[in-house]
Structure formats: structure tokens, C-alpha cells
Design an enzyme around this catalytic site. Structure first.
Site, PDB file in Angstrom:
ATOM      1  N   LYS A 194       0.857  -1.188   0.000  1.00  0.00           N
ATOM      2  CA  LYS A 194       0.000   0.000   0.000  1.00  0.00           C
ATOM      3  C   LYS A 194       0.888   1.231   0.000  1.00  0.00           C
ATOM      4  CE  LYS A 194      -3.598   2.500   2.443  1.00  0.00           C
ATOM      5  NZ  LYS A 194      -4.634   2.487   3.479  1.00  0.00           N
ATOM      6  N   LYS A 247      -2.118  -1.641  -3.875  1.00  0.00           N
ATOM      7  CA  LYS A 247      -2.974  -0.448  -3.843  1.00  0.00           C
ATOM      8  C   LYS A 247      -2.136   0.807  -3.951  1.00  0.00           C
ATOM      9  CE  LYS A 247      -5.984   2.017  -0.712  1.00  0.00           C
ATOM     10  NZ  LYS A 247      -6.349   2.198   0.649  1.00  0.00           N
TER      11      LYS A 247
END
Ligand code: PBG
Ligand code: ZN
Length: 327
Positions: A194, A247
Site C-alpha cells: 500500500k 494499492k
């Protein structure tokens, strides 16, 4: 000319479909939903066209509609009325997400509920953990809270927990906490790679979770890095993650590909709010055709992702339903 001619297999839709290497399916999609306190609330999020904040009663109705459309899995984000330094709303028994999970489980038990696990929507400072006096997120203290949140989401009836905080060692800690509480069968989908990204802007508006000072760069990944993403994914796998996530999606397709090449593991990609709103607004303005949505999501499949968390899920389900009715 007896060489291969690529155009032979592009001649018409039938043959193109037969040789297509990837496809999109509703079972690949996870649909994000935002839940707020109150009743009868379905308010559009100004930064995300066609996306809403729902009260619990309304989110239940939405889930029924989604399931009937073929969207069988959702990821829930709670927006509490009150926030504090320790994000207590995140693990309260009557916390907003806990209430939503219970209500959905009761009324639409068929739908698969993933609980996003983070503190930033619940802390008054908007960071994803507990702060020291200098405003730095303390890793190991935060783990204790993440464990509490995970168990309370499990108790409420979540089918899967998805930690999005990026603290070190969180997957092992959460796995232990869940196991100890008797939830050894509950899977964890780790937001493994992330990145500290500018693409989260509309989400932070939606969830009112922007940090009140500083940024998330001391815990989320530096976007200049790729090898480090492999280390993060490997760590999460070793700590017990069942699914690993990349992500955002679009500026990180290379990272999805590295995940796929390095690990025989289910991969999920988060097609985040900024990606959604950019495309949505471009379609709205007539700059691009709406088929850009499928083209964009296919890029994530081609890169190696199995699952996609996407705000486009409902729109596509509706579109595909209409197309099928037309045949
Ligand atoms: C919470 C969280 C964020 C997103 C998902 N979980 C925001 C953030 O890290 O600031 C972003 C999702 C999106 O942009 O659609 N940690
Ligand atoms: Zn967070």
C-alpha cells in the site's frame, strides 16, 4: 506470405472472444461501501459521483440490491460521529461498522462482508495508529488496537478482515488475536503493498479521514520503490495473510505483475477513489467513452490480479445485465 497473421484471429467478435486471454466477472469484484450513523441516509459523496454514504438501514437495502445484481462481496468503511485520539469507535461493540455488519448479516446473510481494518476514520488526528507526543505513529502500541478492532469485527460477523494500516508485524499480530478469540477460520486480506498515494484524495473526503497534520509517508510505502513491495508481500504471506493486495492499481500495474510472478497467491488490487473519480469525470465530460472502465479493469487482470476492489462494480453489473437482456 505464410507467416502468422494476427488479424486472422481478430476477424469477428466470436473468434476474438474465443482467443481472449482475460475476462472480467462479477465474482472478481469487491464493492466498497461507506456507512454513517443515523437513519434514512443515502447522500452522494461530492468527490465521487454515484457513490454514497449510507446509514445502516440504507446499506442493508443496498446490499440486497447488490447481491441480486450479482455482486456478492463488499468491503465496509465506517464513518463514526465521534472521533478520539485512540479511535475507540473502531472497536466499540456498537461501533458503526459493527452495527452495519450485524444488520447486513441478519437481512442479507448471503453477501460476503469484508471489514476494512484501520484507525484513520476513527482517530481525531486522522492517522492510522496511536501517536506519541511528537505526532509519530507508535507501531507496537498500534498493533494492540488493531488486534482489538479485528476481534470486534469478527464478533460482529465479518467474513474477512482487511488490515489497511501498514504497521510492521500487523498480520501476525492480528492472526494471533483472531486465533486466540476462536476465529482461526477467518481469512485475512492484507493491504500488503500500500503506497502513500495522491490517488486517495476523494476517499479521504468521503471518509473524513485526511490526516490533520503531516502525511502517511512514515507508514505507507514510498512510490519510488518496487523491490520493497516484494518484501512487504513476502512478510505478510509469512505472517499468515490469505490474500495479498496492491494499492493503488493504475500507477502500480508493475507491482501487481511482480506479485503474480513472485508468489502463487491470490492477489487483490484496489482500484482507488482517485482513479475512479478521474475516469468518472472524464466520461462525464465526454472526453472518453464509458468502455474505458472495462479496459481499465482488464489491465489489472492482465497484470495478474484475481480480485479487484472497485467503485465501478455496481455500474458494470447494471450495464452487463442490460446487455444480456438485449440479446
Ligand atoms: C484507510 C484506507 C484508505 C483507503 C482505503 N483504506 C485511505 C488512506 O490510506 O488514506 C483508500 C481507498 C481509496 O482511495 O479508494 N487506511
Ligand atoms: Zn488508515
Amino acid at each position: 506470405m505464410d507467416f502468422r497473421r494476427g488479424r486472422r484471429l481478430r476477424k469477428n467478435k466470436l473468434i476474438r472472444d474465443m482467443v481472449s486471454e482475460t475476462s472480467l466477472s462479477l465474482s472478481d469484484f469487491i464493492y466498497p461501501l461507506f456507512v454513517v450513523e443515523g437513519e434514512n441516509i443515502k447522500e452522494e459523496i461530492s468527490s465521487m459521483k454515484d457513490q454514497y454514504r449510507f446509514s445502516v438501514d440504507e446499506v442493508v437495502k443496498e446490499c440486497r440490491e447488490l447481491y441480486d445484481l450479482g455482486i456478492k462481496s463488499i468491503i465496509l468503511f465506517g464513518i463514526p460521529d465521534k472521533k478520539d485520539a485512540h479511535g475507540t469507535g473502531a472497536y466499540a461493540e456498537d461501533g458503526i461498522v459493527q452495527k452495519a455488519i450485524r444488520a447486513i448479516k441478519k437481512e442479507v446473510p448471503e453477501i460476503y462482508i469484508i471489514a476494512d481494518l484501520c484507525m484513520c476514520e476513527y482517530t481525531d488526528h486522522g492517522h492510522c495508529g496511536i501517536l506519541d507526543d511528537c505526532g509519530h505513529v507508535i507501531n507496537d502500541v498500534t498493533l494492540e488496537y488493531l488486534g482489538l478492532i479485528a476481534v470486534s469485527q469478527a464478533k460482529a460477523g465479518a467474513d474477512m478482515i482487511a488490515p489497511s494500516d501498514m504497521m510492521d508485524g500487523r498480520i501476525e499480530f492480528i492472526r494471533d488475536a483472531l486465533d486466540l478469540a476462536g476465529y482461526e477460520d477467518l481469512p485475512i486480506m492484507a493491504y500488503s503493498a500500500k503506497y502513500a498515494s495522491n490517488y486517495y484524495g476523494p476517499f479521504r473526503d468521503a471518509a473524513d479521514s485526511a490526516p490533520s497534520f503531516g502525511d502517511r509517508k512514515s507508514y505507507q510505502m514510498d512510490y519510488r520503490n518496487s523491490d520493497e513491495a516484494v518484501l512487504e508481500m513476502e512478510a505478510d504471506i509469512l505472517e499468515g495473510a490469505d490474500i495479498i493486495m496492491v494499492k493503488p492499481a493504475l500507477a502500480y500495474l508493475d507491482i501487481i505483475r511482480r506479485a503474480k510472478d513472485n508468489f502463487d497467491y491470490p492477489i487483490c488490487t484496489y482500484n482507488v477513489s482517485g482513479e475512479y473519480s478521474m475516469i468518472k469525470n472524464a466520461i462525464e465530460e465526454g472526453l472518453v467513452n464509458e468502455s474505458i472502465i472495462e479496459e481499465t479493469l482488464i489491465s489489472m487482470k492482465r497484470a495478474g490480479s484475481k480480485l479487484i476492489i472497485t467503485y465501478f462494480a455496481k455500474e458494470l453489473a447494471l450495464k452487463w445485465k442490460e446487455e444480456n437482456n438485449g440479446i
